[in-house]
Design a protein around this motif. Structure first.
Motif, mmCIF file in Angstrom:
data_model
loop_
_atom_site.group_PDB
_atom_site.id
_atom_site.type_symbol
_atom_site.label_atom_id
_atom_site.label_comp_id
_atom_site.label_asym_id
_atom_site.label_seq_id
_atom_site.Cartn_x
_atom_site.Cartn_y
_atom_site.Cartn_z
ATOM 1 N N ARG A 183 -9.314 19.476 -10.116
ATOM 2 C CA ARG A 183 -9.520 18.020 -10.116
ATOM 3 C C ARG A 183 -10.976 17.742 -9.755
ATOM 4 O O ARG A 183 -11.475 18.262 -8.744
ATOM 5 N N CYS A 195 0.298 3.799 -2.475
ATOM 6 C CA CYS A 195 -1.022 4.425 -2.573
ATOM 7 C C CYS A 195 -1.117 5.693 -1.752
ATOM 8 O O CYS A 195 -2.072 6.423 -1.853
ATOM 9 N N ALA A 196 -0.130 5.950 -0.890
ATOM 10 C CA ALA A 196 -0.236 7.125 -0.026
ATOM 11 C C ALA A 196 -0.189 8.389 -0.869
ATOM 12 O O ALA A 196 0.518 8.482 -1.853
ATOM 13 N N THR A 197 -0.958 9.351 -0.438
ATOM 14 C CA THR A 197 -1.024 10.592 -1.201
ATOM 15 C C THR A 197 0.201 11.455 -0.931
ATOM 16 O O THR A 197 0.802 11.398 0.117
ATOM 17 N N LYS A 211 -3.921 12.829 9.513
ATOM 18 C CA LYS A 211 -3.394 13.957 8.732
ATOM 19 C C LYS A 211 -1.945 14.250 9.139
ATOM 20 O O LYS A 211 -1.098 14.534 8.293
ATOM 21 N N LYS A 246 -9.088 6.413 -5.601
ATOM 22 C CA LYS A 246 -8.818 5.636 -4.387
ATOM 23 C C LYS A 246 -10.087 5.197 -3.665
ATOM 24 O O LYS A 246 -10.016 4.452 -2.694
ATOM 25 N N VAL A 299 -14.888 9.740 4.430
ATOM 26 C CA VAL A 299 -14.218 10.965 4.854
ATOM 27 C C VAL A 299 -12.693 10.907 4.699
ATOM 28 O O VAL A 299 -12.063 11.942 4.619
ATOM 29 N N LEU A 338 -10.954 9.179 2.206
ATOM 30 C CA LEU A 338 -10.471 9.102 0.821
ATOM 31 C C LEU A 338 -11.171 10.153 -0.019
ATOM 32 O O LEU A 338 -12.398 10.207 -0.026
ATOM 33 N N LYS A 339 -10.413 10.973 -0.715
ATOM 34 C CA LYS A 339 -11.084 11.945 -1.567
ATOM 35 C C LYS A 339 -10.746 11.788 -3.045
ATOM 36 O O LYS A 339 -11.528 12.177 -3.888
ATOM 37 N N SER A 340 -9.602 11.198 -3.345
ATOM 38 C CA SER A 340 -9.261 11.021 -4.763
ATOM 39 C C SER A 340 -10.198 9.993 -5.386
ATOM 40 O O SER A 340 -10.379 8.909 -4.828
ATOM 41 N N VAL A 355 -13.796 15.805 -8.158
ATOM 42 C CA VAL A 355 -13.960 14.820 -7.078
ATOM 43 C C VAL A 355 -15.452 14.546 -6.922
ATOM 44 O O VAL A 355 -16.244 15.472 -6.751
ATOM 45 N N LEU A 394 0.797 -1.213 0.000
ATOM 46 C CA LEU A 394 0.000 0.000 0.000
ATOM 47 C C LEU A 394 0.832 1.266 0.000
ATOM 48 O O LEU A 394 0.317 2.351 -0.174
ATOM 49 N N HIS A 400 0.327 12.180 7.367
ATOM 50 C CA HIS A 400 0.132 12.240 5.910
ATOM 51 C C HIS A 400 -0.560 10.979 5.387
ATOM 52 O O HIS A 400 -0.180 10.421 4.367
ATOM 53 N N LEU A 401 -1.540 10.522 6.132
ATOM 54 C CA LEU A 401 -2.243 9.298 5.726
ATOM 55 C C LEU A 401 -3.700 9.550 5.332
ATOM 56 O O LEU A 401 -4.486 8.618 5.215
ATOM 57 N N ILE A 402 -4.039 10.838 5.140
ATOM 58 C CA ILE A 402 -5.371 11.124 4.595
ATOM 59 C C ILE A 402 -5.312 10.846 3.098
ATOM 60 O O ILE A 402 -4.289 11.064 2.455
ATOM 61 N N ASP A 403 -6.425 10.401 2.550
ATOM 62 C CA ASP A 403 -6.496 10.076 1.123
ATOM 63 C C ASP A 403 -5.474 8.998 0.752
ATOM 64 O O ASP A 403 -4.829 9.071 -0.297
ATOM 65 N N SER A 404 -5.314 8.046 1.643
ATOM 66 C CA SER A 404 -4.357 6.967 1.403
ATOM 67 C C SER A 404 -4.981 5.637 1.825
ATOM 68 O O SER A 404 -5.617 5.543 2.882
ATOM 69 N N LEU A 405 -4.792 4.628 0.999
ATOM 70 C CA LEU A 405 -5.348 3.317 1.351
ATOM 71 C C LEU A 405 -4.653 2.750 2.585
ATOM 72 O O LEU A 405 -5.260 2.030 3.374
ATOM 73 N N THR A 406 -3.376 3.098 2.755
ATOM 74 C CA THR A 406 -2.649 2.639 3.945
ATOM 75 C C THR A 406 -3.344 3.154 5.210
ATOM 76 O O THR A 406 -3.535 2.415 6.177
#
Lengths: 437, 276
Positions: free
Chosen positions: A68, A25-27, B129, B221, B214, B216-218, A70, A22, B132-138
């Motif tokens: 973008r 996948c991190a942003t 946040k 994802k 809440v 995941l926003k992309s 969404v 994963l 840095h794990l917002i919008d992340s599957l992890t």
């Protein structure tokens, strides 16, 4: 034994490999250099396509202020936004409903658009429409699409009954509407055909908004505060619906617990002659109606001797807002101005089967057609006003805790008008007072 | 004779229950293959009169279903695997070494199951946040692991207690250490419990909606549970055909997963494990 080993190994490998798998996948986080996020609530196929096409066109023309797309959802947008506002990760540009802006504006999450609005956009939209997104003097959204209430009727049944078919210029009065419903009601028991089917799963918004046609509002400003009143003018439409269901029996009781979509099969089967629905429901009617079914879109009935010829109707339009936290407010506003250019607004309205708010968009030839009742929506646009509930803090709580159960009980004949009034007013004002200390 | 009638009654009751359970799935299946006109018909039929794939085409055309299904598979599988990997040794320790800490942990597990999502979402959002794990599957997997772990522990603890301690004593006498005993004796006997816990964790993560919404926003994802809401409009209006098609697609991987693992749930693997 082998299989057991496999399961054990799989569990262990999965656990060990998960972060690696994963990790990619991190942003990286958009930040100020990345594209602006546009949270869109478009949900119909055509509407999503138009939104995406406009975003792509914007990005082609403005490579330094990219956007973008969404996808959001109507059902969950409030919770999603609230969390992202609190967490400082809100989208830059937000599509929502005016009804939802009150708490966000009070919370300081949305930018006041007044210093950002371009002059031509200000002029394109009437003051009545700007009022729908104005909260305590600030403008927190650009209202761009309306979903007013209309009557969708079985054309053959109407013509057969010989009743006058109303137009936007000459709608039925509420009295005429009651007579027409009686005229259209036939039969007994399971074979009964009802004149009208009121879908009242969510009864509050539509009841309050329709009260404007009889000069009512339910929510009034008194000494600078919002109060609930339920005088004669406020309650006339409520009483009419109650009468149709419980006394005249011209409205089906079974539809009181239904959402708008649920009444359509009965409508197509000739069980109900008229269904009061939002304008956008025409898309479902057009899609699902049998090939030989003829339907017509009519304006809602008008009140007698009241403001605006009795045709006023409260609405809570769809809006485009800018997050207070974004550092690119001008660019976000420029994108909103691009989306709401007359031609673009008309395309968005067509995609969602809604009424545009812009003066020029309302004259767009693509919309100004009698087909599927478009012209009815365009003609009634000038009678749409800010819903009385807009800007009222505590309204969602009043709606959920007090008004929805009370109205459902009243329409089903469980309680009378006096009991309804007591609940709406006494309990309601107690709730509103908490928000206005 | 009486027992025959009783047995027939039992089968009948079981059949009724199965029909009741299968009803939503069958209805979903039927709706997904109906045309818009059939969906608007008051005479609802079990079998589509003119079966059509239009709803599937529309659903895939409208929303990134395949991508969201892959995201759901990744998130649910990882969440299940990590939860179980952590829960196994912890559950073993709690079951075998009874102490005040163990009792307190058990109490905490029960209390933690009572927290509503909305209560924790904003603090959780802020914590993720900062990493840095917002919008992340992890980030989402971590949330699901934390959310699943108490119940996974609770479940596994019971399964560990069901493994006779005498087996471990026998292994110790044969010279096995703690880890070897856990790996070679306890884990194989725990298979049904492991499978049940994996299933529980997988399905919980697969179905979960609010955290995914809440966090995941992309668009690329988002998980399936979030994508399904995109077929519902304002005032409860729904694009019923594509919604049913998408919901069916969302149900299938979960069913497949169950079908693959359910044989492992068969009890009785321990029969004959201890003589005497």
């Amino acid at each position: 034994m082998r299989r057991r080993d496999f399961l054990t190994a799989a569990a262990t490998a999965g656990a060990a490999g998960a972060p690696a798998l994963l990790g990619g996948c991190a942003t990286t986080g958009g930040g100020d250099s990345g594209p602006m996020d546009f949270l869109s609530l478009a949900w119909q196929k055509e509407s999503i396509a138009v939104n995406k096409a406009l975003v792509a066109e914007w990005n082609r023309r403005h490579p330094k202020a990219r956007v973008r797309y969404v996808q959001g959802a109507w059902e969950s947008v409030h919770d999603q936004l609230l969390t992202s506002f609190e967490g400082g990760e809100a989208p830059d540009i937000i599509h929502d409903e005016a009804n939802d802006l009150t708490d966000f504006a009070h919370g300081g999450y949305l930018a006041d658009l007044r210093p950002l609005l371009p002059e031509d956009l200000k002029q394109q939209i009437s003051q009545a429409n700007w009022d729908t997104a104005t909260i305590e003097g600030g403008v927190y959204g650009v209202p761009f699409l309306h979903d007013p209430r209309v009557l969708i009727a079985d054309r053959r049944l109407l013509e057969k009954s010989g009743v006058r078919i109303p137009t936007a210029e000459r709608p039925w009065s509420w009295g005429e509407f009651e007579d027409v419903a009686k005229e259209l009601t036939h039969g007994r028991g399971r074979d009964r055909r009802y004149g009208v089917a009121w879908s009242m799963k969510e009864p509050v918004n539509q009841s309050v908004n329709l009260a404007m046609s009889t000069g009512g509002a339910v929510f009034h400003r008194e000494h600078g505060k919002n109060v609930v009143r339920f005088d004669d003018a406020d309650s006339r439409v409520f009483e009419l619906i109650h009468r149709q269901v419980n006394e005249d029996r011209t409205a089906a009781r079974s539809t009181l617990g239904m959402a708008g979509s649920d009444t359509l099969p009965g409508f197509f089967a000739g069980r109900y002659a008229i269904v009061p629905l939002n304008f956008s429901f025409r898309q479902q009617v057009q899609q699902q109606a049998p090939d030989d079914f003829e339907w017509v879109t009519l304006p809602m009935p008008a009140g007698r001797g009241t403001k605006g010829g009795g045709q006023l109707q409260g609405v809570s339009p769809q809006t485009l807002s800018v997050s207070q936290d974004t550092s690119r407010k001008e660019a976000a506003m420029a994108f909103i101005a691009f989306l709401t250019r007359p031609g673009h607004m008309a395309r968005l309205a067509k995609g969602d089967w809604l009424v545009p708010t812009g003066r020029e968009a309302l004259r767009d030839p693509a919309l100004d057609t009698g087909k599927y009742g478009w012209s009815t929506g365009l003609r009634i646009a000038s009678d749409l006003r800010a819903s009385p509930v807009l800007g009222v803090r505590g309204y969602p709580e009043w709606k959920d805790k007090v008004a929805t159960p009370a109205l459902q009980e009243y329409y089903a004949g469980g309680i009378g008008l006096r009991a309804l009034r007591d609940k709406l007013v006494v309990d309601g004002n107690r709730i509103l007072a908490r928000y206005q200390r | 004779m009486r027992s025959g009638a009783a047995r027939a009654g039992q089968y009948l009751a079981l059949l009724c229950y199965l029909v009741f359970l299968a009803f939503p799935l069958l209805w979903l299946l039927s709706t997904a293959f109906k045309s818009p006109q059939e969906l608007g018909s008051v005479d609802a039929s079990w079998l589509p009169r003119h079966p059509s794939l239009d709803s599937f085409t529309a659903a895939f055309g409208q929303q990134p279903l395949a991508r969201s299904a892959l995201n759901s598979v990744i998130v649910a599988s990882c969440a299940a695997a990590v939860s179980v990997a952590i829960a196994v040794p912890a559950a073993y320790a709690m079951a075998r070494y009874r102490s005040v800490v163990g009792k307190a942990a058990t109490g905490w597990i029960l209390v933690s199951q009572m927290f509503p999502f909305v209560l924790v979402i904003i603090p959780l959002f802020l914590v993720l946040k900062s990493f840095h794990l917002i919008d992340s599957l992890t980030g989402l997997v971590l949330v699901y692991v934390v959310w699943n772990l108490p119940f996974a522990l609770w479940m596994l603890q019971g399964y560990v207690r069901a493994v006779p301690a005498s087996l471990e004593e026998a292994a110790a006498i044969d010279g096995c250490g703690r880890l070897r005993t856990l790996r070679s004796v306890v884990l194989p006997l725990l298979t049904p419990g492991l499978v049940a816990t994996v299933m529980f964790s997988f399905v919980t993560a697969w179905n979960e909606f609010f955290f995914a919404l809440v966090l995941l926003k992309s668009p690329e994802k988002q998980t399936m549970s979030v994508i399904l809401t995109h077929f519902i409009g304002a005032e409860g209006a729904a694009d019923l055909g594509p919604l049913a098609a998408a919901a069916l697609m969302a149900t299938l991987p979960s069913l497949l997963f169950f079908a693959l693992l359910q044989r492992r749930l068969v009890s009785g693997v321990m029969s004959g494990a201890v003589k005497g």
